[in-house]
Design an enzyme around this catalytic site. Structure first.
Site, PDB file in Angstrom:
ATOM      1  N   VAL A   1       0.680  -8.416   4.910  1.00 42.30           N
ATOM      2  CA  VAL A   1       1.623  -9.020   3.965  1.00 42.30           C
ATOM      3  C   VAL A   1       2.896  -9.458   4.679  1.00 42.30           C
ATOM      4  CG1 VAL A   1       3.040  -8.608   1.904  1.00 42.30           C
ATOM      5  CG2 VAL A   1       0.685  -7.742   1.992  1.00 42.30           C
TER       6      VAL A   1
ATOM      7  N   ALA B   1       0.750   1.915   3.506  1.00 43.13           N
ATOM      8  CA  ALA B   1      -0.687   2.016   3.697  1.00 43.13           C
ATOM      9  C   ALA B   1      -1.344   0.824   3.019  1.00 43.13           C
ATOM     10  CB  ALA B   1      -1.180   3.312   3.082  1.00 43.13           C
TER      11      ALA B   1
ATOM     12  N   GLN C   1      -3.886  -1.209   0.738  1.00 44.05           N
ATOM     13  CA  GLN C   1      -4.507  -0.746  -0.491  1.00 44.05           C
ATOM     14  C   GLN C   1      -6.014  -0.598  -0.356  1.00 44.05           C
ATOM     15  OE1 GLN C   1      -3.051  -2.736  -3.978  1.00 44.05           O
ATOM     16  NE2 GLN C   1      -5.035  -2.370  -4.896  1.00 44.05           N
TER      17      GLN C   1
ATOM     18  N   ARG D   1      -3.553   1.123  -7.677  1.00 48.48           N
ATOM     19  CA  ARG D   1      -2.378   1.064  -6.812  1.00 48.48           C
ATOM     20  C   ARG D   1      -1.554   2.342  -6.937  1.00 48.48           C
ATOM     21  NH1 ARG D   1      -3.236  -3.819  -9.150  1.00 48.48           N
ATOM     22  NH2 ARG D   1      -3.434  -5.604  -7.770  1.00 48.48           N
TER      23      ARG D   1
ATOM     24  N   ASN E   1       2.898  -1.465  -2.513  1.00 46.49           N
ATOM     25  CA  ASN E   1       2.378  -0.882  -3.760  1.00 46.49           C
ATOM     26  C   ASN E   1       2.466   0.638  -3.778  1.00 46.49           C
ATOM     27  OD1 ASN E   1       1.549  -3.008  -5.460  1.00 46.49           O
ATOM     28  ND2 ASN E   1      -0.137  -3.462  -4.067  1.00 46.49           N
TER      29      ASN E   1
ATOM     30  N   ASP F   1       5.962  -1.438  -8.659  1.00 45.34           N
ATOM     31  CA  ASP F   1       6.953  -1.105  -9.694  1.00 45.34           C
ATOM     32  C   ASP F   1       7.558   0.280  -9.440  1.00 45.34           C
ATOM     33  OD1 ASP F   1       6.444  -3.483 -11.461  1.00 45.34           O
ATOM     34  OD2 ASP F   1       4.441  -2.599 -11.434  1.00 45.34           O
TER      35      ASP F   1
ATOM     36  N   ASP G   1       0.391 -11.741 -10.375  1.00 44.93           N
ATOM     37  CA  ASP G   1      -0.546 -11.746 -11.515  1.00 44.93           C
ATOM     38  C   ASP G   1      -0.315 -12.981 -12.382  1.00 44.93           C
ATOM     39  OD1 ASP G   1      -1.467  -8.749 -11.142  1.00 44.93           O
ATOM     40  OD2 ASP G   1       0.710  -8.841 -10.992  1.00 44.93           O
TER      41      ASP G   1
ATOM     42  N   ALA H   1       0.748 -15.838 -11.258  1.00 46.20           N
ATOM     43  CA  ALA H   1       0.146 -16.957 -10.522  1.00 46.20           C
ATOM     44  C   ALA H   1      -1.371 -16.956 -10.700  1.00 46.20           C
ATOM     45  CB  ALA H   1       0.507 -16.853  -9.037  1.00 46.20           C
ATOM     46  N   ARG H   2      -1.965 -15.753 -10.649  1.00 51.37           N
ATOM     47  CA  ARG H   2      -3.424 -15.661 -10.820  1.00 51.37           C
ATOM     48  C   ARG H   2      -3.823 -16.106 -12.217  1.00 51.37           C
ATOM     49  NH1 ARG H   2      -3.652  -9.785  -7.711  1.00 51.37           N
ATOM     50  NH2 ARG H   2      -4.137 -10.623  -5.646  1.00 51.37           N
TER      51      ARG H   2
ATOM     52  N   ARG I   1      -2.216 -18.175 -14.196  1.00 52.07           N
ATOM     53  CA  ARG I   1      -2.035 -19.629 -14.326  1.00 52.07           C
ATOM     54  C   ARG I   1      -3.141 -20.376 -13.580  1.00 52.07           C
ATOM     55  NH1 ARG I   1       3.662 -21.040 -12.364  1.00 52.07           N
ATOM     56  NH2 ARG I   1       3.256 -23.080 -13.288  1.00 52.07           N
TER      57      ARG I   1
ATOM     58  N   HIS J   1       2.418  -4.275 -12.343  1.00 51.98           N
ATOM     59  CA  HIS J   1       1.520  -4.973 -11.417  1.00 51.98           C
ATOM     60  C   HIS J   1       0.356  -4.014 -11.205  1.00 51.98           C
ATOM     61  CE1 HIS J   1      -0.161  -7.091  -8.064  1.00 51.98           C
ATOM     62  NE2 HIS J   1       0.115  -6.125  -7.211  1.00 51.98           N
TER      63      HIS J   1
ATOM     64  N   THR K   1      -5.398  -8.346   0.337  1.00 47.24           N
ATOM     65  CA  THR K   1      -4.903  -9.624  -0.187  1.00 47.24           C
ATOM     66  C   THR K   1      -3.520  -9.862   0.404  1.00 47.24           C
ATOM     67  OG1 THR K   1      -3.605  -8.883  -2.102  1.00 47.24           O
ATOM     68  CG2 THR K   1      -5.983  -9.022  -2.399  1.00 47.24           C
TER      69      THR K   1
HETATM   70  P1  NAD Z   1      -0.991  -3.356   6.551  1.00 47.76           P
HETATM   71  O1  NAD Z   1      -1.560  -2.014   6.842  1.00 47.76           O
HETATM   72  O2  NAD Z   1      -1.627  -4.567   7.126  1.00 47.76           O
HETATM   73  O3  NAD Z   1       0.556  -3.367   6.995  1.00 47.76           O
HETATM   74  C1  NAD Z   1       1.441  -2.316   6.721  1.00 47.76           C
HETATM   75  C2  NAD Z   1       2.368  -2.217   7.915  1.00 47.76           C
HETATM   76  O4  NAD Z   1       3.380  -1.258   7.616  1.00 47.76           O
HETATM   77  C3  NAD Z   1       1.629  -1.734   9.187  1.00 47.76           C
HETATM   78  O5  NAD Z   1       1.859  -2.677  10.224  1.00 47.76           O
HETATM   79  C4  NAD Z   1       2.304  -0.398   9.501  1.00 47.76           C
HETATM   80  O6  NAD Z   1       2.439  -0.161  10.882  1.00 47.76           O
HETATM   81  C5  NAD Z   1       3.673  -0.583   8.830  1.00 47.76           C
HETATM   82  N1  NAD Z   1       4.338   0.683   8.549  1.00 47.76           N
HETATM   83  C6  NAD Z   1       3.816   1.816   8.040  1.00 47.76           C
HETATM   84  N2  NAD Z   1       4.774   2.738   7.932  1.00 47.76           N
HETATM   85  C7  NAD Z   1       5.925   2.190   8.380  1.00 47.76           C
HETATM   86  C8  NAD Z   1       7.258   2.644   8.520  1.00 47.76           C
HETATM   87  N3  NAD Z   1       7.610   3.881   8.174  1.00 47.76           N
HETATM   88  N4  NAD Z   1       8.172   1.799   9.015  1.00 47.76           N
HETATM   89  C9  NAD Z   1       7.831   0.539   9.360  1.00 47.76           C
HETATM   90  N5  NAD Z   1       6.586   0.045   9.254  1.00 47.76           N
HETATM   91  C10 NAD Z   1       5.654   0.865   8.767  1.00 47.76           C
HETATM   92  O7  NAD Z   1      -0.909  -3.470   4.954  1.00 47.76           O
HETATM   93  P2  NAD Z   1      -0.735  -4.827   4.120  1.00 47.76           P
HETATM   94  O8  NAD Z   1      -2.065  -5.378   3.768  1.00 47.76           O
HETATM   95  O9  NAD Z   1       0.272  -5.682   4.808  1.00 47.76           O
HETATM   96  O10 NAD Z   1      -0.098  -4.255   2.783  1.00 47.76           O
HETATM   97  C11 NAD Z   1       1.242  -3.761   2.796  1.00 47.76           C
HETATM   98  C12 NAD Z   1       1.628  -3.279   1.405  1.00 47.76           C
HETATM   99  O11 NAD Z   1       1.671  -4.386   0.509  1.00 47.76           O
HETATM  100  C13 NAD Z   1       0.620  -2.290   0.795  1.00 47.76           C
HETATM  101  O12 NAD Z   1       1.351  -1.314   0.087  1.00 47.76           O
HETATM  102  C14 NAD Z   1      -0.171  -3.149  -0.163  1.00 47.76           C
HETATM  103  O13 NAD Z   1      -0.732  -2.404  -1.207  1.00 47.76           O
HETATM  104  C15 NAD Z   1       0.933  -4.068  -0.650  1.00 47.76           C
HETATM  105  N6  NAD Z   1       0.503  -5.307  -1.310  1.00 47.76           N
HETATM  106  C16 NAD Z   1       1.252  -5.680  -2.369  1.00 47.76           C
HETATM  107  C17 NAD Z   1       0.916  -6.806  -3.078  1.00 47.76           C
HETATM  108  C18 NAD Z   1       1.774  -7.194  -4.264  1.00 47.76           C
HETATM  109  O14 NAD Z   1       1.422  -8.088  -5.031  1.00 47.76           O
HETATM  110  N7  NAD Z   1       2.890  -6.544  -4.460  1.00 47.76           N
HETATM  111  C19 NAD Z   1      -0.184  -7.581  -2.696  1.00 47.76           C
HETATM  112  C20 NAD Z   1      -0.922  -7.183  -1.588  1.00 47.76           C
HETATM  113  C21 NAD Z   1      -0.566  -6.033  -0.891  1.00 47.76           C
END
Ligand code: NAD
Length: 321
Positions: free
Chosen positions: A21, A87, A89, A95, A127, A130, A155, A157-158, A160, A182, A237
Site C-alpha cells: 500500500v 501486518a 491482511q 479486518r 486496517n 476505523d 468501498d 469507489a467499489r 460506484r 470499512h 489489495t
Molecule cells: P505489507 O506487509 O506489504 O506492508 C506493510 C509494511 O509495514 C511492511 O513493509 C512492514 O515492514 C512495515 N512495518 C511493519 N511494522 C512497522 C513499523 N513498526 N514501523 C514501520 N514500518 C512497519 O502490507 P500492505 O499490503 O501494504 O498493507 C498495509 C496495511 O494496509 C494493512 O494493514 C492492510 O490491511 C491495509 N490495507 C488497507 C486498505 C484500506 O482500504 N484501508 C486496503 C488495503 C490494505
C-alpha cells in the site's frame, strides 16, 4: 505545516510503511505531481531504500520529485503523514482480527510521528482502518480534524464501479456512497443513490435496468466482499486504496473542500459519538473541516448505528486506548 503546492516551502509527504500500500501510494503520488518530496519510513529500512531508488528512477518521466528512505525525524514539516504500516491482511476473515497486531505497531509509530511533526495531518490506511483512526486520534492528541482515515473511500469507489457496470455508465456519473465501517457492517446509502442526478430507482424504471432490492443487495454484497475477493486471488489489495489515498492527499494539498467519504471521529453524527467511521466529510488544507449530514432512511440510520456499535466493541480490544 508545509506550504501547499505553489507556496514557498516544498510540499513534503511522509509515508510510514513501504509495503504494497505504501509503495503503491508513493508511486501514484509521484505520478500525480502533487508532492515535491516523498519520504518512505519502514521498519525494514533496506526495503524502503529499494522502493525509494526504484521510484526515483521513475521521476525523470514524471516531474522533479525527491524521494528517499528516512527516519521519523524526516516527518518534520510534512503536510501529511500517511500511515500504511502493519501486518498484511491476506485472506484473514475480518479486518478486525488485526486490531491487536496493528494497534501495537501504531502505539510505537504515532508518538514518533507527532513528536517530529506536531502540525501536520495524519492519514490512516492500515486496517482495521476505523479502529486505528480512533487510536491515532487518542494517541496523537491532535484535534479530530487532523486525523483522517481512508475508511470507505475505497468501498464507495467499489460500489460506484459496480453500479456503473450494472447500469452501463461511467462510474463518475454514479452518485452513491458507502458509510460506516470499512468492513462487514458497512452501509450502502441506496436511498440517495443517483445516476446523472436521477434517483436510482427512477433511472431504473425509465431504462429497464433492474434496481429491485435483491439486485441492489447483490451489488452491496460484492462491494462488501471485494477486498477478500481480490486478496484470495492476488494476496493483497493496493491499487484502489492507493488511488483513494492520493485523492484525499489532493483534496488536502489543493485545499479543495472536496466532499469525500472518509473515516473521522464523529461527534453526534446520527446520534453516534466517540467512534471513528466513515461519513461524507468536507476535506481541505486543515483536514476534515466538517461532516455532511445525510437524510438517511430509518433502516440506513439503524444500520449506521449498528456499524458504530461493532467498531466501539473493536476499539475495546485495542492494546493501548
Ligand atoms: P505489507 O506487509 O506489504 O506492508 C506493510 C509494511 O509495514 C511492511 O513493509 C512492514 O515492514 C512495515 N512495518 C511493519 N511494522 C512497522 C513499523 N513498526 N514501523 C514501520 N514500518 C512497519 O502490507 P500492505 O499490503 O501494504 O498493507 C498495509 C496495511 O494496509 C494493512 O494493514 C492492510 O490491511 C491495509 N490495507 C488497507 C486498505 C484500506 O482500504 N484501508 C486496503 C488495503 C490494505
Amino acid at each position: 505545516m508545509a506550504e501547499p503546492a505553489g507556496g514557498a516551502a516544498p510540499v513534503k509527504v511522509a509515508v510510514v510503511g513501504a509495503g504494497n500500500v505504501g509503495a503503491t501510494y508513493a508511486y501514484a503520488l509521484l505520478l500525480s505531481g502533487l508532492a515535491a518530496e516523498i519520504v518512505l519510513i519502514n521498519r525494514n529500512r533496506d526495503h524502503a531504500e529499494g522502493e525509494a531508488m526504484d521510484l526515483t528512477h521513475a521521476a525523470p518521466f514524471t516531474g522533479p520529485t525527491r524521494i528517499w528512505a528516512g527516519g521519523y525525524d524526516d516527518c518534520a514539516g510534512a503536510a501529511l503523514t500517511v500511515l500504511t504500516a502493519g501486518a498484511p491482511q491476506g485472506d484473514s476473515d475480518s479486518r478486525l482480527d488485526l486490531v491487536e497486531r496493528n494497534g501495537a505497531i501504531f502505539a510505537e509509530i504515532v508518538p514518533e510521528v507527532v513528536r517530529h511533526n506536531p502540525d501536520g495531518l495524519l492519514l490512516v490506511a492500515s486496517n482495521p482502518v476505523d479502529v486505528l483512526t480512533y487510536a491515532v486520534w487518542k494517541q496523537s492528541g491532535l484535534p479530530r480534524s487532523r486525523v483522517i482515515g481512508s475508511g470507505t473511500i475505497l468501498d464507495t469507489a467499489r460500489l460506484r464501479a459496480l453500479l456503473g457496470q450494472h447500469v452501463g455508465v461511467d462510474p463518475q456519473a454514479v452518485e452513491a456512497r458507502v458509510i460506516g465501517e470499512h468492513g462487514d457492517s458497512q452501509v450502502p446509502v441506496w436511498s440517495l443513490a443517483a445516476v446523472a442526478g436521477i434517483p436510482l430507482t427512477v433511472f431504473g424504471n425509465a431504462t429497464g435496468v433492474a434496481t429491485d432490492a435483491a439486485t441492489l443487495e447483490e451489488i452491496a454484497s460484492q462491494t462488501r466482499k471485494a477486498g477478500p475477493a481480490v486478496a484470495e486471488r492476488k494476496g493483497a489489495t493496493y491499487y484502489g486504496v492507493a488511488a483513494g489515498l492520493v485523492r484525499i492527499t489532493e483534496a488536502v494539498l489543493r485545499d479543495e473542500h472536496a466532499v469525500l467519504t472518509v473515516s473521522t471521529v464523529v461527534d453526534g453524527y446520527q446520534g453516534v459519538d466517540d467512534v471513528a467511521l466513515s461519513v461524507p466529510c468536507v476535506v481541505g488544507r486543515s483536514g476534515i473541516e466538517r461532516t455532511v449530514a445525510l437524510p438517511l432512511s430509518d433502516a440506513e440510520a439503524a444500520a449506521f448505528r449498528r456499524s458504530a456499535d461493532v467498531l466501539r466493541e473493536a476499539i475495546g480490544q485495542l492494546p493501548s486506548v
